[in-house]
Motif scaffolding. Sequence first.
Motif, PDB file in Angstrom:
ATOM      1  N   GLN A   1       0.844  -1.180   0.000  1.00 31.60           N
ATOM      2  CA  GLN A   1       0.000   0.000   0.000  1.00 31.60           C
ATOM      3  C   GLN A   1       0.893   1.248   0.000  1.00 31.60           C
ATOM      4  OE1 GLN A   1      -3.286  -0.536  -0.305  1.00 31.60           O
ATOM      5  NE2 GLN A   1      -3.560   1.656  -0.679  1.00 31.60           N
ATOM      6  N   VAL A   2       0.828   2.006  -1.077  1.00 27.52           N
ATOM      7  CA  VAL A   2       1.734   3.143  -1.244  1.00 27.52           C
ATOM      8  C   VAL A   2       1.132   4.426  -0.679  1.00 27.52           C
ATOM      9  CG1 VAL A   2       2.989   4.540  -2.929  1.00 27.52           C
ATOM     10  CG2 VAL A   2       2.746   2.074  -3.285  1.00 27.52           C
ATOM     11  N   ALA A   3      -0.143   4.655  -0.940  1.00 28.19           N
ATOM     12  CA  ALA A   3      -0.812   5.869  -0.458  1.00 28.19           C
ATOM     13  C   ALA A   3      -2.252   5.537  -0.116  1.00 28.19           C
ATOM     14  CB  ALA A   3      -0.757   6.971  -1.515  1.00 28.19           C
ATOM     15  N   GLY A   4      -2.817   6.262   0.851  1.00 27.71           N
ATOM     16  CA  GLY A   4      -4.169   5.962   1.293  1.00 27.71           C
ATOM     17  C   GLY A   4      -4.195   4.656   2.061  1.00 27.71           C
ATOM     18  N   ASP A   5      -5.391   4.209   2.410  1.00 29.57           N
ATOM     19  CA  ASP A   5      -5.505   2.921   3.090  1.00 29.57           C
ATOM     20  C   ASP A   5      -6.717   2.175   2.558  1.00 29.57           C
ATOM     21  OD1 ASP A   5      -7.949   3.452   4.826  1.00 29.57           O
ATOM     22  OD2 ASP A   5      -6.617   5.037   5.545  1.00 29.57           O
ATOM     23  N   VAL A   6      -6.719   0.864   2.775  1.00 28.53           N
ATOM     24  CA  VAL A   6      -7.834   0.024   2.344  1.00 28.53           C
ATOM     25  C   VAL A   6      -8.163  -0.943   3.471  1.00 28.53           C
ATOM     26  CG1 VAL A   6      -7.179   0.177  -0.101  1.00 28.53           C
ATOM     27  CG2 VAL A   6      -6.368  -1.752   1.276  1.00 28.53           C
ATOM     28  N   LEU A   7      -9.335  -1.535   3.384  1.00 27.08           N
ATOM     29  CA  LEU A   7      -9.739  -2.601   4.297  1.00 27.08           C
ATOM     30  C   LEU A   7      -9.707  -3.905   3.519  1.00 27.08           C
ATOM     31  CD1 LEU A   7     -10.921  -3.355   7.127  1.00 27.08           C
ATOM     32  CD2 LEU A   7     -13.186  -3.159   6.067  1.00 27.08           C
ATOM     33  N   LEU A   8      -8.913  -4.864   3.986  1.00 25.20           N
ATOM     34  CA  LEU A   8      -8.821  -6.176   3.348  1.00 25.20           C
ATOM     35  C   LEU A   8      -9.561  -7.196   4.197  1.00 25.20           C
ATOM     36  CD1 LEU A   8      -7.689  -8.274   1.324  1.00 25.20           C
ATOM     37  CD2 LEU A   8      -5.616  -8.352   2.739  1.00 25.20           C
ATOM     38  N   ILE A   9     -10.433  -7.970   3.559  1.00 24.49           N
ATOM     39  CA  ILE A   9     -11.220  -8.984   4.261  1.00 24.49           C
ATOM     40  C   ILE A   9     -10.981 -10.329   3.599  1.00 24.49           C
ATOM     41  CG2 ILE A   9     -13.540  -9.727   4.952  1.00 24.49           C
ATOM     42  CD1 ILE A   9     -14.382  -6.747   4.659  1.00 24.49           C
ATOM     43  N   GLN A  10     -10.478 -11.300   4.362  1.00 20.69           N
ATOM     44  CA  GLN A  10     -10.295 -12.669   3.865  1.00 20.69           C
ATOM     45  C   GLN A  10     -10.142 -13.610   5.047  1.00 20.69           C
ATOM     46  OE1 GLN A  10      -6.745 -13.996   1.441  1.00 20.69           O
ATOM     47  NE2 GLN A  10      -8.334 -14.571  -0.024  1.00 20.69           N
ATOM     48  N   ASP A  11     -10.619 -14.834   4.873  1.00 19.48           N
ATOM     49  CA  ASP A  11     -10.476 -15.873   5.887  1.00 19.48           C
ATOM     50  C   ASP A  11     -11.030 -15.448   7.250  1.00 19.48           C
ATOM     51  OD1 ASP A  11      -9.247 -17.516   4.029  1.00 19.48           O
ATOM     52  OD2 ASP A  11      -7.234 -16.857   4.561  1.00 19.48           O
ATOM     53  N   GLY A  12     -12.113 -14.656   7.240  1.00 22.38           N
ATOM     54  CA  GLY A  12     -12.730 -14.229   8.483  1.00 22.38           C
ATOM     55  C   GLY A  12     -12.000 -13.113   9.187  1.00 22.38           C
ATOM     56  N   ARG A  13     -10.955 -12.558   8.560  1.00 23.07           N
ATOM     57  CA  ARG A  13     -10.203 -11.463   9.169  1.00 23.07           C
ATOM     58  C   ARG A  13     -10.454 -10.179   8.393  1.00 23.07           C
ATOM     59  NH1 ARG A  13      -6.392 -15.777   9.807  1.00 23.07           N
ATOM     60  NH2 ARG A  13      -5.349 -15.351   7.831  1.00 23.07           N
TER      61      ARG A  13
ATOM     62  N   HIS B   1      -2.900 -11.582   0.304  1.00 21.33           N
ATOM     63  CA  HIS B   1      -4.183 -12.271   0.254  1.00 21.33           C
ATOM     64  C   HIS B   1      -4.130 -13.316  -0.848  1.00 21.33           C
ATOM     65  CE1 HIS B   1      -4.788  -8.733  -2.349  1.00 21.33           C
ATOM     66  NE2 HIS B   1      -5.777  -9.342  -2.941  1.00 21.33           N
ATOM     67  N   ASP B   2      -4.877 -14.362  -0.650  1.00 21.31           N
ATOM     68  CA  ASP B   2      -4.831 -15.535  -1.506  1.00 21.31           C
ATOM     69  C   ASP B   2      -5.789 -15.357  -2.673  1.00 21.31           C
ATOM     70  OD1 ASP B   2      -4.812 -18.085  -2.637  1.00 21.31           O
ATOM     71  OD2 ASP B   2      -4.606 -19.067  -0.697  1.00 21.31           O
ATOM     72  N   ALA B   3      -5.249 -15.420  -3.895  1.00 22.85           N
ATOM     73  CA  ALA B   3      -6.098 -15.282  -5.076  1.00 22.85           C
ATOM     74  C   ALA B   3      -7.026 -16.472  -5.236  1.00 22.85           C
ATOM     75  CB  ALA B   3      -5.223 -15.126  -6.326  1.00 22.85           C
ATOM     76  N   GLY B   4      -6.729 -17.566  -4.536  1.00 27.38           N
ATOM     77  CA  GLY B   4      -7.526 -18.773  -4.684  1.00 27.38           C
ATOM     78  C   GLY B   4      -8.712 -18.862  -3.750  1.00 27.38           C
ATOM     79  N   ARG B   5      -8.932 -17.824  -2.913  1.00 29.17           N
ATOM     80  CA  ARG B   5     -10.073 -17.837  -2.009  1.00 29.17           C
ATOM     81  C   ARG B   5     -10.779 -16.488  -2.074  1.00 29.17           C
ATOM     82  NH1 ARG B   5      -6.101 -19.947   1.264  1.00 29.17           N
ATOM     83  NH2 ARG B   5      -6.123 -18.230   2.750  1.00 29.17           N
ATOM     84  N   PRO B   6     -12.074 -16.439  -1.706  1.00 30.03           N
ATOM     85  CA  PRO B   6     -12.807 -15.165  -1.756  1.00 30.03           C
ATOM     86  C   PRO B   6     -12.123 -14.092  -0.912  1.00 30.03           C
ATOM     87  CG  PRO B   6     -14.323 -16.991  -1.443  1.00 30.03           C
ATOM     88  CD  PRO B   6     -12.944 -17.562  -1.281  1.00 30.03           C
ATOM     89  N   PHE B   7     -12.191 -12.866  -1.396  1.00 27.70           N
ATOM     90  CA  PHE B   7     -11.654 -11.740  -0.634  1.00 27.70           C
ATOM     91  C   PHE B   7     -12.418 -10.482  -1.004  1.00 27.70           C
ATOM     92  CE2 PHE B   7      -9.006 -11.835  -4.502  1.00 27.70           C
ATOM     93  CZ  PHE B   7      -9.118 -10.518  -4.945  1.00 27.70           C
TER      94      PHE B   7
END
Length: 336
Positions: A100-112, A124-130
């Motif tokens: 993440q270079v600028a700004g921020d994001v919320l990442l959701i995967q594996d219940g986290r 994050h894993d491309a092989g699972r929903p995110f």
Amino acid sequence: MTSGTPAVRAPVLKSLAPTAFSSADYGPEDGAKAWRRALSRAYGDVEMAACSAKSFPASVTAEWSGGVQVAIEESGPVVIARRGSGVGIESRRHILARLQVAGDVLLIQDGRSLRVPAGALVLHDAGRPFKIVCSGRQRAYVLTMPRALMRLEESALRAVTATLIDDDAVGALSMLAAALVEEHAVADAALRGHHARAAADVVCAAVTHQISRNPPAGVPRQALLDRVKAAIEERLGDPDLTPQAIADRHHISVRYLHVLFQQQGTTVNGWVRERRLEAAGRDLARPDAHRRSVAGVAARWGFSNSSHFSRAFREVYGMSPMQWRKRRSTSTSTVE
């Protein structure tokens, strides 16, 4: 930071052709559709929501080289999601590393759910929903890497997705990876593959460092070390029993393999040599040891150079292999 167009190669999610999208080339309605297509081309099929005029301007460039895809993305507020139905076979082979270079994001995967601030590295894993939720303007570099490149067991890999890869040392590595992405963007075609692979290697080093200092819950480090040692015992006589070969067999990185042994107060090569010398010492102490040459015993336990074996043996046992064999043979005869 410098922006530009990266380059890359490999069996990938959609196509080897580069991806390039800029909302400046489209009207608002067509731009949203083209943007989703570009993101899907880069990362595998995704959906977009909360996309509005505030989401623009937006852009994404992505290209494969050196077996790694390097992408640069920028946008305003938007939600990007991968549903279970969007996970294809190719996606399951890849891990996405987001710098993440600028700004921020919320990442959701594996219940986290993880807030990813500027300057952070996250997987994050491309092989699972995110899901990635961008609440404002943001810029990120995203590396798509074959999961085999990470050389981590699946339990370890799953434990570090949607988790900040972060401490002082990792922060320095993240900055180096970002710099390599920027160099990749402006490098000659002949060099871009080297920059892409170097950036991926730095990310792998950062992840391994994180795991070695803060083992994720559920990653059985001692059990893994026990399996590694048992496998080494089975192949002690193999002269090609190198740290790389050991790591490959257990699907971990050489760096992490070294960490496992360092925390036991030893090294991989040191432990292998110790076990080989013990086995050779037992052979040379057998009642029928005179039937085998010292060179033959050395070769049996993975020492291709008998002079090196003799020096190593003397360091440990305080005498040459022949002296050891003679002394043990004499003591055996005395007992009899």
